[in-house]
Design an enzyme around this catalytic site. Structure first.
Site, short mmCIF file in Angstrom:
data_model
loop_
_atom_site.label_atom_id
_atom_site.label_comp_id
_atom_site.label_asym_id
_atom_site.label_seq_id
_atom_site.Cartn_x
_atom_site.Cartn_y
_atom_site.Cartn_z
N GLU A 81 139.92 122.71 131.50
CA GLU A 81 141.25 122.38 132.01
C GLU A 81 141.16 121.30 133.09
OE1 GLU A 81 143.96 123.53 130.63
OE2 GLU A 81 142.90 124.96 129.35
N GLU A 87 147.77 127.99 138.04
CA GLU A 87 147.22 127.11 136.99
C GLU A 87 146.39 127.91 135.99
OE1 GLU A 87 146.98 124.16 134.68
OE2 GLU A 87 147.84 123.65 136.63
N GLU A 105 148.93 129.31 127.72
CA GLU A 105 148.79 128.26 126.71
C GLU A 105 147.71 128.61 125.68
OE1 GLU A 105 148.21 124.51 128.64
OE2 GLU A 105 150.30 124.39 129.28
#
Length: 131
Positions: free
Chosen positions: A37, A78, A85
């Site tokens: 990420e 986050e 996701e």
């Protein structure tokens, strides 16, 4: 050690074994977030820079801790956004309104947390240098 066949084989641990496993899972999660990420990597290094600046500024310890805390919160949000996701992507690649909603809501949570970081920085700097 017995072979792990599915997620149920990981359940039912207790005591020290559970704690050791939890630490390993947390390390794996951090490593996965950092490796996969880009936003997490950027926000991690932003936390490091923010912490250095916060403790170098002529502000109170509580203000420094507040600055570091909101940046830690940004990392937490986050990671949760990335987890949402990943689950949505795991379910399937097709475009679905609920998938979009889940991803957009995660993104919104990150944006709101960035706004919170900015509010804290502005408040601390204003109180320190202009009040």
């Amino acid at each position: 050690m017995s072979e792990i066949k599915d997620a149920n084989d990981l359940k039912g641990k207790s005591g020290l074994r559970r704690l050791i496993n939890a630490c390993g899972y947390s390390r794996d999660g951090f490593t996965a977030a950092y490796q996969h990420e880009e936003a997490f990597r950027q926000e991690f290094w932003l936390l490091v820079v923010a912490a250095v600046i916060a403790f170098a500024l002529p502000i109170s310890l509580m203000q420094s801790i507040l600055i570091v805390s909101v940046h830690l919160l940004l990392l937490i949000v986050e990671i949760l956004n990335s987890a949402v996701e990943a689950v949505v992507d795991r379910i399937g690649p097709e475009i679905h309104p609920l998938s979009k909603r889940a991803k957009d809501m995660g993104s919104c949570a990150v944006s709101l947390t960035i706004g919170l970081c900015l509010m804290v920085w502005i408040s601390v700097l204003y109180c320190t240098f202009f009040a």
